[in-house]
Design a protein around this motif. Sequence first.
Motif, mmCIF file in Angstrom:
data_model
loop_
_atom_site.group_PDB
_atom_site.id
_atom_site.type_symbol
_atom_site.label_atom_id
_atom_site.label_comp_id
_atom_site.label_asym_id
_atom_site.label_seq_id
_atom_site.Cartn_x
_atom_site.Cartn_y
_atom_site.Cartn_z
ATOM 1 N N ILE A 107 -21.560 36.437 -7.992
ATOM 2 C CA ILE A 107 -20.359 36.266 -7.154
ATOM 3 C C ILE A 107 -20.750 35.758 -5.765
ATOM 4 O O ILE A 107 -20.119 34.833 -5.212
ATOM 5 N N LEU A 108 -21.793 36.325 -5.181
ATOM 6 C CA LEU A 108 -22.242 35.886 -3.853
ATOM 7 C C LEU A 108 -22.762 34.448 -3.889
ATOM 8 O O LEU A 108 -22.485 33.651 -2.975
ATOM 9 N N ALA A 109 -23.519 34.100 -4.931
ATOM 10 C CA ALA A 109 -24.064 32.748 -5.037
ATOM 11 C C ALA A 109 -22.948 31.715 -5.160
ATOM 12 O O ALA A 109 -22.994 30.642 -4.536
ATOM 13 N N VAL A 110 -21.933 32.027 -5.954
ATOM 14 C CA VAL A 110 -20.790 31.123 -6.105
ATOM 15 C C VAL A 110 -20.078 30.943 -4.771
ATOM 16 O O VAL A 110 -19.708 29.824 -4.382
ATOM 17 N N THR A 111 -19.890 32.032 -4.043
ATOM 18 C CA THR A 111 -19.214 31.966 -2.741
ATOM 19 C C THR A 111 -19.957 31.051 -1.781
ATOM 20 O O THR A 111 -19.357 30.182 -1.127
ATOM 21 N N GLY A 112 -21.289 31.240 -1.676
ATOM 22 C CA GLY A 112 -22.074 30.399 -0.778
ATOM 23 C C GLY A 112 -22.024 28.935 -1.160
ATOM 24 O O GLY A 112 -21.930 28.055 -0.289
ATOM 25 N N ALA A 113 -22.070 28.638 -2.458
ATOM 26 C CA ALA A 113 -22.044 27.244 -2.905
ATOM 27 C C ALA A 113 -20.704 26.582 -2.595
ATOM 28 O O ALA A 113 -20.647 25.428 -2.155
ATOM 29 N N LEU A 114 -19.608 27.310 -2.812
ATOM 30 C CA LEU A 114 -18.287 26.734 -2.542
ATOM 31 C C LEU A 114 -18.041 26.522 -1.048
ATOM 32 O O LEU A 114 -17.216 25.684 -0.663
ATOM 33 N N LEU A 115 -18.756 27.256 -0.204
ATOM 34 C CA LEU A 115 -18.630 27.062 1.244
ATOM 35 C C LEU A 115 -19.157 25.701 1.698
ATOM 36 O O LEU A 115 -18.931 25.303 2.839
ATOM 37 N N PHE A 116 -19.879 24.989 0.801
ATOM 38 C CA PHE A 116 -20.324 23.643 1.145
ATOM 39 C C PHE A 116 -19.142 22.699 1.378
ATOM 40 O O PHE A 116 -19.276 21.692 2.082
ATOM 41 N N ILE A 117 -17.992 23.009 0.787
ATOM 42 C CA ILE A 117 -16.823 22.137 0.971
ATOM 43 C C ILE A 117 -16.364 22.143 2.427
ATOM 44 O O ILE A 117 -16.292 21.073 3.060
ATOM 45 N N PRO A 118 -16.046 23.313 3.033
ATOM 46 C CA PRO A 118 -15.670 23.280 4.450
ATOM 47 C C PRO A 118 -16.812 22.853 5.363
ATOM 48 O O PRO A 118 -16.575 22.223 6.410
ATOM 49 N N ALA A 119 -18.066 23.155 4.987
ATOM 50 C CA ALA A 119 -19.197 22.764 5.831
ATOM 51 C C ALA A 119 -19.321 21.247 5.895
ATOM 52 O O ALA A 119 -19.567 20.678 6.976
ATOM 53 N N SER A 120 -19.137 20.568 4.754
ATOM 54 C CA SER A 120 -19.254 19.109 4.751
ATOM 55 C C SER A 120 -18.098 18.458 5.495
ATOM 56 O O SER A 120 -18.250 17.376 6.071
ATOM 57 N N ILE A 121 -16.951 19.117 5.514
ATOM 58 C CA ILE A 121 -15.798 18.585 6.248
ATOM 59 C C ILE A 121 -16.014 18.735 7.754
ATOM 60 O O ILE A 121 -15.724 17.831 8.545
ATOM 61 N N SER A 122 -16.559 19.874 8.170
ATOM 62 C CA SER A 122 -16.780 20.123 9.598
ATOM 63 C C SER A 122 -17.952 19.323 10.154
ATOM 64 O O SER A 122 -18.006 19.035 11.357
ATOM 65 N N GLN A 123 -18.926 18.983 9.304
ATOM 66 C CA GLN A 123 -20.115 18.228 9.692
ATOM 67 C C GLN A 123 -20.946 18.950 10.756
ATOM 68 O O GLN A 123 -21.564 18.325 11.612
ATOM 69 N N ILE A 250 -21.605 22.285 -5.652
ATOM 70 C CA ILE A 250 -20.342 22.575 -6.336
ATOM 71 C C ILE A 250 -20.604 22.731 -7.836
ATOM 72 O O ILE A 250 -20.058 23.643 -8.496
ATOM 73 N N ALA A 251 -21.465 21.871 -8.394
ATOM 74 C CA ALA A 251 -21.829 21.999 -9.807
ATOM 75 C C ALA A 251 -22.525 23.335 -10.062
ATOM 76 O O ALA A 251 -22.261 24.005 -11.067
ATOM 77 N N PHE A 252 -23.402 23.728 -9.147
ATOM 78 C CA PHE A 252 -24.087 25.019 -9.250
ATOM 79 C C PHE A 252 -23.076 26.162 -9.297
ATOM 80 O O PHE A 252 -23.234 27.123 -10.066
ATOM 81 N N ALA A 253 -22.023 26.067 -8.486
ATOM 82 C CA ALA A 253 -20.999 27.118 -8.453
ATOM 83 C C ALA A 253 -20.315 27.254 -9.810
ATOM 84 O O ALA A 253 -20.092 28.374 -10.305
ATOM 85 N N PHE A 254 -19.974 26.140 -10.451
ATOM 86 C CA PHE A 254 -19.270 26.201 -11.738
ATOM 87 C C PHE A 254 -20.180 26.722 -12.853
ATOM 88 O O PHE A 254 -19.741 27.492 -13.717
ATOM 89 N N VAL A 255 -21.451 26.319 -12.844
ATOM 90 C CA VAL A 255 -22.388 26.840 -13.844
ATOM 91 C C VAL A 255 -22.569 28.347 -13.655
ATOM 92 O O VAL A 255 -22.610 29.116 -14.625
ATOM 93 N N SER A 256 -22.667 28.775 -12.404
ATOM 94 C CA SER A 256 -22.815 30.201 -12.114
ATOM 95 C C SER A 256 -21.604 30.992 -12.596
ATOM 96 O O SER A 256 -21.738 32.115 -13.096
ATOM 97 N N LEU A 257 -20.413 30.414 -12.442
ATOM 98 C CA LEU A 257 -19.203 31.072 -12.937
ATOM 99 C C LEU A 257 -19.245 31.234 -14.450
ATOM 100 O O LEU A 257 -18.821 32.268 -14.985
ATOM 101 N N ALA A 258 -19.772 30.246 -15.152
ATOM 102 C CA ALA A 258 -19.870 30.338 -16.611
ATOM 103 C C ALA A 258 -20.841 31.444 -17.024
ATOM 104 O O ALA A 258 -20.570 32.230 -17.943
ATOM 105 N N ILE A 259 -21.977 31.531 -16.334
ATOM 106 C CA ILE A 259 -22.946 32.589 -16.644
ATOM 107 C C ILE A 259 -22.369 33.953 -16.293
ATOM 108 O O ILE A 259 -22.570 34.937 -17.016
#
Length: 481
Positions: A107-123, A250-259
Amino acid sequence: MIALNASSSDSGSSAHSESSSPTSPVIVARELRYPFILVTSLFALWGFANDVTNPMVKSFQQIFQLQAWQGNLVQFAFYGGYATMAIPAALVIRKVSFKAGIVIGLILAVTGALLFIPASISQEYWLFLGCFYVITFGLAFLETSANPYILSMGDIRTATRRLNLAQAFNPVGSLTGMFVAAVLVLPHLEVNKFRESHIQAHPEYKSQGLSPGEIGANVSAAMERFSGEQPDAYADLKTHDLGVIRIPYIAFAFVSLAILAAFLVSKMPHTGHTEDPIHLSETLLNLATFKYIGGVLAQGLYVGAQIMCWTNIIEYGMSVVGIDAPTAQWYNIGGMVLFLLSRFVWTYVLGYVRPGKLLANLAIGGLVFSLGTVFLPAQIGILSLICVSSCMAAMFPTIYGIALDGLSVDDAKLGSAGLIFAIVGGALMPPLQGYAIDVGTNFWGDPTTAVRASFLLPAASFIFVAVYGFVVARTGPRVSA
């Protein structure tokens, strides 16, 4: 090996691993194969996260125009998360179970990976560092749970071999991460295209006999001018490149969700877990041995050496050999292929050689190849750097097994946290190597020499690992075949 006793599983079936004979214990009993495979998948998962991140160090350095030590803060954040969460994770796992620790980690790993979305937007660079930090909160839970869990899944005489077998699938994930970086990330970064177009536009660099490091310094200066003279174009470049970088996470987050879903629906064996109260003073006393404390230090130095070699192979390729980042990443992949093949070889050899003796000899090999990276000609030097991977292939699980040898279940859980905490070496030593490159560049006036000299740091790390291996080899048990 660790004195891990199996108890009843969640499904009511026995989790005890029966040996095929008193003298020939199986590595993994039939009834434990599915849980073993499921937990082993985690080794590949964090391998992907580790090694898709290594080439990002140079990418962030170029995109945000950072010094070498600042770019290596990616590794400080990534492995700093391990250091922060390893011991808290162990304490939580003692209260719950290995399976619960794995669920929390995912759960923590997925959260950190998905945070890349706002981080890439903020630059904002510091937000990316925060993403890596949170991801490795989760990975700390996974490693603190999975390593002792694997050790507990069978006969204690084959525990180190079982862990080496599971760890052998870590480089499968690592290779996947490296391949993704080489094919889907690095060739598509505008900052790398800028570098190549600038070099092609200035053929006088080579005619003047500039070293690869000096050419790279000119490219960095050109990028700095570009960002000042064309801020809108530079902003577009950052937007594009940071959008590319976030894709593998983002791909890492989805694979982690499957596991995660697979663990939630699976009944896992309850091996090696108790809910007894913690006797901290007694546990610390039991851990106060050279085998354990030296193992923690050896693990920290080994991880630091590994991350320095794998992170800065791109820097070496660009500044010493004179190749571009995507090409240098293929050398990194070659090293990981060698690492993967060697892991299986050393796992087999452990059936016949004392773990400490094997560890010591591999560390000597790592020392020799690291020195080759410093002193041999450029093309041979990068091949020597690749060969370091073969020597490192069995170090982490072997040190892990040696350090926890003979401990009780409860002592091993806290001891495991200390060995995962030792991954902090991967947080501290890459920025130190980056700082050495920056200082050396100022001293010699040429990044090429500075990058070469910086690999004396992993060489020094291998010296202690070798000493530790030779010392424990005289007293440690021989692993049965």
